[in-house]
Design a protein around this motif. Structure first.
Motif, PDB file in Angstrom:
ATOM      1  N   ASP A  40       0.855  -1.182   0.000  1.00 49.74           N
ATOM      2  CA  ASP A  40       0.000   0.000   0.000  1.00 49.74           C
ATOM      3  C   ASP A  40       0.890   1.230   0.000  1.00 49.74           C
ATOM      4  N   ARG A  41       0.312   2.383   0.290  1.00 48.21           N
ATOM      5  CA  ARG A  41       1.093   3.621   0.185  1.00 48.21           C
ATOM      6  C   ARG A  41       2.233   3.678   1.200  1.00 48.21           C
ATOM      7  N   SER A  42       2.165   2.898   2.269  1.00 48.66           N
ATOM      8  CA  SER A  42       3.222   2.920   3.272  1.00 48.66           C
ATOM      9  C   SER A  42       4.306   1.882   3.031  1.00 48.66           C
ATOM     10  N   GLY A  43       4.176   1.106   1.951  1.00 49.60           N
ATOM     11  CA  GLY A  43       5.219   0.136   1.640  1.00 49.60           C
ATOM     12  C   GLY A  43       4.677  -1.272   1.513  1.00 49.60           C
ATOM     13  N   THR A  44       5.582  -2.229   1.583  1.00 50.49           N
ATOM     14  CA  THR A  44       5.226  -3.640   1.447  1.00 50.49           C
ATOM     15  C   THR A  44       5.156  -4.287   2.825  1.00 50.49           C
ATOM     16  N   HIS A  45       4.093  -5.078   3.038  1.00 54.25           N
ATOM     17  CA  HIS A  45       3.873  -5.709   4.333  1.00 54.25           C
ATOM     18  C   HIS A  45       3.745  -7.217   4.127  1.00 54.25           C
ATOM     19  N   GLU A  46       4.312  -7.967   5.052  1.00 60.00           N
ATOM     20  CA  GLU A  46       4.182  -9.412   5.041  1.00 60.00           C
ATOM     21  C   GLU A  46       3.713  -9.847   6.416  1.00 60.00           C
ATOM     22  N   GLN A  47       2.628 -10.624   6.468  1.00 61.93           N
ATOM     23  CA  GLN A  47       2.025 -10.987   7.736  1.00 61.93           C
ATOM     24  C   GLN A  47       1.317 -12.326   7.600  1.00 61.93           C
ATOM     25  N   GLU A  48       0.811 -12.813   8.701  1.00 61.05           N
ATOM     26  CA  GLU A  48       0.037 -14.032   8.679  1.00 61.05           C
ATOM     27  C   GLU A  48      -1.281 -13.790   7.964  1.00 61.05           C
ATOM     28  N   ILE A  49      -1.801 -14.837   7.340  1.00 60.48           N
ATOM     29  CA  ILE A  49      -2.981 -14.661   6.505  1.00 60.48           C
ATOM     30  C   ILE A  49      -4.204 -14.263   7.323  1.00 60.48           C
ATOM     31  N   ASP A  50      -4.312 -14.749   8.546  1.00 63.66           N
ATOM     32  CA  ASP A  50      -5.482 -14.428   9.348  1.00 63.66           C
ATOM     33  C   ASP A  50      -5.544 -12.954   9.716  1.00 63.66           C
ATOM     34  N   ALA A  51      -4.399 -12.239   9.612  1.00 61.91           N
ATOM     35  CA  ALA A  51      -4.395 -10.810   9.919  1.00 61.91           C
ATOM     36  C   ALA A  51      -5.079  -9.986   8.837  1.00 61.91           C
ATOM     37  N   LEU A  52      -5.367 -10.596   7.674  1.00 64.22           N
ATOM     38  CA  LEU A  52      -6.034  -9.876   6.605  1.00 64.22           C
ATOM     39  C   LEU A  52      -7.540  -9.771   6.819  1.00 64.22           C
ATOM     40  N   ARG A  53      -8.073 -10.565   7.694  1.00 61.59           N
ATOM     41  CA  ARG A  53      -9.511 -10.582   7.893  1.00 61.59           C
ATOM     42  C   ARG A  53      -9.979  -9.219   8.395  1.00 61.59           C
ATOM     43  N   GLY A  54     -11.106  -8.799   7.874  1.00 58.78           N
ATOM     44  CA  GLY A  54     -11.682  -7.522   8.295  1.00 58.78           C
ATOM     45  C   GLY A  54     -11.332  -6.357   7.401  1.00 58.78           C
ATOM     46  N   GLN A  55     -10.418  -6.536   6.447  1.00 54.63           N
ATOM     47  CA  GLN A  55     -10.103  -5.463   5.519  1.00 54.63           C
ATOM     48  C   GLN A  55     -11.075  -5.536   4.344  1.00 54.63           C
ATOM     49  N   PRO A  56     -11.879  -4.508   4.097  1.00 61.74           N
ATOM     50  CA  PRO A  56     -13.000  -4.624   3.157  1.00 61.74           C
ATOM     51  C   PRO A  56     -12.591  -4.763   1.701  1.00 61.74           C
ATOM     52  N   PHE A  57     -11.397  -4.335   1.334  1.00 60.71           N
ATOM     53  CA  PHE A  57     -11.047  -4.314  -0.081  1.00 60.71           C
ATOM     54  C   PHE A  57      -9.852  -5.204  -0.407  1.00 60.71           C
ATOM     55  N   VAL A  58      -9.572  -6.175   0.440  1.00 63.61           N
ATOM     56  CA  VAL A  58      -8.453  -7.070   0.180  1.00 63.61           C
ATOM     57  C   VAL A  58      -8.947  -8.261  -0.637  1.00 63.61           C
ATOM     58  N   ILE A  59      -8.107  -8.762  -1.514  1.00 58.30           N
ATOM     59  CA  ILE A  59      -8.423  -9.948  -2.299  1.00 58.30           C
ATOM     60  C   ILE A  59      -7.179 -10.822  -2.309  1.00 58.30           C
TER      61      ILE A  59
END
Length: 997
Positions: free
Chosen positions: A966-985
């Motif tokens: 995103d605009r703040s850079g590249t992020h790498e995290q566990e997949i479950d941390a993506l839950r709740g973001q409305p526009f993630v695919i």
């Protein structure tokens, strides 16, 4: 959830009917066995019945679709046209031939896909293809105090660019903000010696303390190879004291003498200029040992030594050498030592006595001699000036120092001559003092006692006490330039020592080797990654003799947030300019709002910058065709000799129109009419542009319109009562120019558009740097069903989130899926005024070009359909956050020979599980095929369940990671941390399969 694609009146399949038939046969007539493998007559009849019944059920299940089609037909809508593929092409000019080529709009380029025939792409605008080459890229920022060269002359000849980050000033630059002080002698010191610097401002204020601040300035010295830091730089009594360094000397080209150099650098960006009125230097050292001691040509120990030997002789010489100290012209030099004397009796040997008395007769044999005394009564002190020895003027009269009157501590002091030159003595080269015996009475008498001086603990000191010197040379380093400020300092005019870089805004300068003579010109920026962020407000300028001038640009990169081109025209005053020592024709990109100053902001990662780019479209413009009619009839239709019709230019002959109306239309609508005249000026034919409509029910009376049926490729006119129809019989009734495309076949990979239709001289190469996209075939029946249903649901008004969603999905066949969320921005933050729509294209994996080609038209369409008060700023359309999901799987018990097949099978299952685009024909409705909806990513447990259900593989363990930008850079995290973001695919990343032992 059951969708319309899943709903069936009778869901039974032929296998279901066959099983039911067998069950009933067994219960009704148990003595008869229904057998499909070895059928008897009854089984054959039963199988025929089953086949007929299955066919009837299949036709019954088609009833709902037929009813739906007929219902949509009541709306009187036709199939929407195919969508053309868009892209960008680069046209290279053969170097060293012509300055440039003018490529007109509509030039046909050829693309090569899977088929045998070439696809035609047309340029959308004029292009001036220049032979100029991108030679330099400089990143400039006064805010960060950085000058970073991103491309230089060492790059490839074709002008290709290595991956670079624009507006990123975190790396090391070549900028300098420093002063270099040079002197032949003052800085020539031992590490334990001190260098003194005193600095006054133009107003006479002592600013030495400011320049001694280690947080703002760093002092260093040239050590023969580079600059090394002093161990200490401290201010004391208005003087900067530098210690812990031994400057070496360097000879620059054109110099005869070597200079020692001391340098002071400003640390970080300079916010305010620092002016200097005067700068003075000094140095000093004490207790330095001599470099060498020689008696005549014999080298002596430097601790304790007899400078003139054990016996005195006239003109004996002693050399005391220390090139470092004696090179400090004008310095006060002192030699301190302990002086005592050693006596030695020099007499005749017995043989010498016998020889002496042989000629003496009648003398007693025993003769007493009187013993003489001698000492070094006078000594001359000299130095070598390159031509000969000159007298060294010492403080006081030191010539009788070794005569015996002075014992204990002694010293020799003098002012170091400026013309002292080195000399080789006893194998040692350097500056040295020559002490020569000028008087030693009785030194040749025998017997004689020689009282000779003995020196111990010799220590040499020097200082510029009360004598401040100016540097013999002063250089200022500012940015990437070096200037000589010696005259400014020596004349007393003063100088600006440190100043901010003259770049108040963050900028990137593109330097070209030749002037771009024509217009318009395009530059393609190939940007890596799919960042979920808006771009920056970039201002584009070009160099002139008076500075930079602003230029008007059409920017398809959305502020360098995605790959695309910029197209521009340069003024006639485009001229070369010197920037940091490079003279080029510059185009400057300025971060106008300082968007990239924000901490952690992602920067555009550019993999290539290509000149001579032009937008292209998979469009083939057909030759204009004239149509004739024998009779003007209602509802006329004519076949069009083309497929995948995008649109048409239809001009209908209305020569029966009154002359005054013709003249009025020619004056008011010159682009929509054209007239043909005879030799006398009379109008023979008068053509008026007619417009396409979807049906004739929604247009006003006597409208000039037509319909195109793209399924049958025919043009239709109205009834002649409610709408006009062509009516000229003796001549062309109307003309049609068709614009066609190849639909989805026009979506080609990079470098597939590689030819020119025809021959254009001096063109070296044509290619598309990025894949062409957004091409789709003519609307399918199920898409027309969806669009018709949307019209009925919304009644032409967009109010709810579902209304927007349906309209987006029906807008283009290239839309894979979409999500509409009201009250949140693209990062998921609350903003009550916004309607945010994330659109996933079917060809998302090929890059953002497909989405970019429909974004503006889609937004315009939605705003036209939206009945609610919704401004353009309140409607945000963007691609979703692409989270690359990577899965590592460890399997066990697999046959080594089949491990490759097992790994490939597992990867295939993972890719199919994560693929977000549903299969074509599923109607855009999820639940009918594979994939995940925007905002719904699989969990770790769901991926684990999928893996353990794969047959033929024993999963030992697995790991899942998600990576997005995103605009703040590249992020790498566990997949479950993506839950709740409305526009993630979630999309496929890199999957790996490992074997466990």
């Amino acid at each position: 959830m059951i969708t319309r694609n899943d709903f069936k009146i009778d869901p039974r399949s032929p296998e279901d009917i066959r099983a039911e038939f067998a069950e009933l046969a067994a219960s009704y007539t148990p003595e008869w066995a229904f057998d499909t493998k070895n059928p008897d007559v009854g089984s054959v009849i039963g199988m025929l019945f089953i086949e007929q019944m299955a066919g009837g059920i299949d036709r019954l299940n088609q009833v709902t679709d037929k009813y739906r089609t007929e219902f949509v037909n009541m709306l009187n809508i036709g199939l929407s046209p195919a969508s053309t593929a868009y892209g960008a092409a680069v046209i290279e000019v053969v170097r060293d031939t012509v300055p440039g080529l003018d490529i007109p709009a509509g030039t046909r380029l050829l693309g090569y896909g899977d088929g045998d025939s070439a696809l035609v792409f047309e340029t959308l605008s004029d292009l001036h293809a220049t032979h100029s080459r991108l030679c330099d890229i400089l990143a400039l920022s006064g805010r960060f105090g950085k000058i970073i060269p991103l491309l230089g002359e060492s790059e490839e000849e074709d002008g290709s660019v290595s991956p670079i980050s624009l507006f990123d000033y975190s790396g090391e630059g070549v900028q300098q903000n420093a002063l270099v002080l040079c002197h032949q002698s003052v800085f020539d010191v031992q590490p334990e010696a001190g260098i003194l610097v005193r600095v006054l401002s133009a107003s006479g204020e002592n600013i030495s303390a400011c320049l001694a601040d280690a947080a703002k300035y760093a002092w260093s010295y040239y050590d023969g190879q580079g600059f090394a830091a002093f161990e200490e730089a401290a201010e004391q009594d208005g003087v900067i004291c530098l210690s812990g360094g031994q400057p070496g000397k360097s000879t620059e080209e054109g110099d005869e003498a070597a200079f020692a150099m001391v340098r002071v650098d400003a640390l970080g960006a300079v916010e305010e200029a620092v002016g200097i009125g005067s700068l003075e230097i000094s140095s000093g050292a004490s207790g330095l040992p001599p470099a060498f001691i020689c008696h005549n040509d014999s080298e002596l120990e430097t601790g304790t030594f007899l400078p003139f030997g054990e016996t005195a002789s006239l003109f004996d010489e002693c050399y005391i050498g220390n090139d470092l100290v004696f090179s400090h012209g004008g310095a006060a030099v002192t030699l301190r030592f302990h002086l005592d004397f050693q006596e030695k009796l020099v007499t005749f040997t017995p043989e010498e006595i016998d020889e002496t008395l042989r000629i003496i007769k009648r003398k007693p044999r025993k003769i007493m001699f009187s013993t003489a005394h001698t000492e070094v009564e006078r000594v001359s002190f000299e130095y070598f000036n390159g031509e000969g020895w000159r007298r060294l003027v010492c403080a006081g009269d030191c010539s009788a120092l070794f005569g015996g009157e002075v014992r204990g501590e002694a010293e020799i002091a003098f002012d170091c001559p400026d013309d002292w030159q080195p000399l080789t003595v006893g194998g040692n080269t350097g500056r040295s003092i020559r002490m020569r015996v000028a008087q030693a009475d009785n030194c040749y008498l025998q017997p004689c006692i020689h009282s000779m001086p003995r020196i111990s603990g010799l220590a040499i000191s020097y200082a510029y006490e009360g004598q401040w010197r100016m540097p013999q040379r002063l250089q200022r380093m500012h940015g990437a330039l070096v200037s000589d400020c010696t005259d400014d300092l020596l004349s007393g005019r003063g100088l600006t020592a440190f100043a901010p870089l003259p770049y108040p805004e963050n900028a990137v300068c593109l330097g070209f080797d030749h002037k771009i003579e024509g217009a318009p010109t395009g530059i393609f920026f190939e940007i890596a990654g799919r960042a979920h962020s808006s771009g920056a407000n970039i201002r584009y300028e070009y160099s002139t003799e008076r500075g930079f001038a602003r230029m008007r640009v059409r920017d398809d990169t959305a502020g360098l947030s995605k790959s695309g081109g910029i197209w521009f025209a340069l003024g006639e005053d485009f001229a070369p300019m010197d920037i940091e020592g490079k003279r080029r024709h510059w185009i400057r990109l300025v971060d106008e709002d300082g968007a990239f100053n924000q901490p952690g902001r992602r920067h555009p990662h550019v993999t290539n910058i290509l000149l001579n780019a032009v937008s292209v479209r998979n469009t083939q413009t057909m030759e204009e065709e004239a149509f004739y009619i024998d009779e003007a009839l209602p509802n006329m239709s004519f076949a069009l000799q083309a497929g995948n019709i995008l649109f048409a230019e239809v001009f209908v002959n209305e020569r029966q129109m009154p002359r005054h109306l013709m003249e009025k239309m020619l004056a008011e609508q010159p682009d929509d009419v054209r007239a043909e005249y005879d030799a006398r000026g009379g109008v023979t034919d008068f053509y008026v542009r007619w417009g396409e409509v979807e049906n004739f029910d929604l247009v006003g009376p006597q409208s000039r319109c037509y319909c195109i049926d793209r399924m049958t490729n025919r043009i239709h006119f109205g009834d002649g009562k409610n709408v006009k129809i062509p009516s000229v019989l003796n001549g062309p009734a109307f003309t049609v120019r068709l614009f066609c495309c190849d639909g989805a076949a026009g979506n080609l990979p990079p470098e597939a558009v590689s030819g020119v239709a025809g021959n254009i001289l001096y063109v070296n190469r044509v290619y598309n740097p990025a894949a062409t996209g957004a091409g789709s075939d003519i609307e399918s029946v199920w898409q027309a069903h969806e669009r018709g249903a949307n019209m009925l649901n919304t009644r032409g008004r967009l109010v709810s989130e579902m209304d927007f969603l349906r309209e987006v999905q029906a807008f283009s066949g290239m839309v894979g899926q979409a999500r509409c969320v009201a009250g949140r921005d693209m990062e998921g933050k609350q903003d009550s005024r916004l309607v945010s729509i994330a659109v996933l294209m079917r060809d998302y994996a090929d890059g953002p070009y497909s989405f970019s080609s429909i974004k503006e038209n889609l937004k315009k369409h939605l705003l036209e359909q939206c009945e609610a008060t919704l401004s353009a700023d309140a409607l945000a359309i963007f691609e979703p956050i692409f989270a690359e999901i990577s899965v590592d799987v460890w399997i066990r018990g697999a046959d080594t020979q089949k491990s490759m097949e097992t790994a490939a099978m597992i990867k295939t299952h993972i890719r199919a599980f994560l693929e977000p685009v549903p299969p074509q024909g599923a109607g855009g409705v999820y639940g009918a095929g594979a994939g995940w909806r925007i905002g719904e990513t699989p969990t770790f447990a769901q991926i684990g369940a999928m893996l353990h259900n794969i047959g033929g593989a024993v999963i030992g363990r697995f790991a899942v990671s998600a990576r997005y930008t995103d605009r703040s850079g590249t992020h790498e995290q566990e997949i479950d941390a993506l839950r709740g973001q409305p526009f993630v695919i979630g999309v496929n990343g890199e999957h790996r399969v490992h074997l466990m032992s």
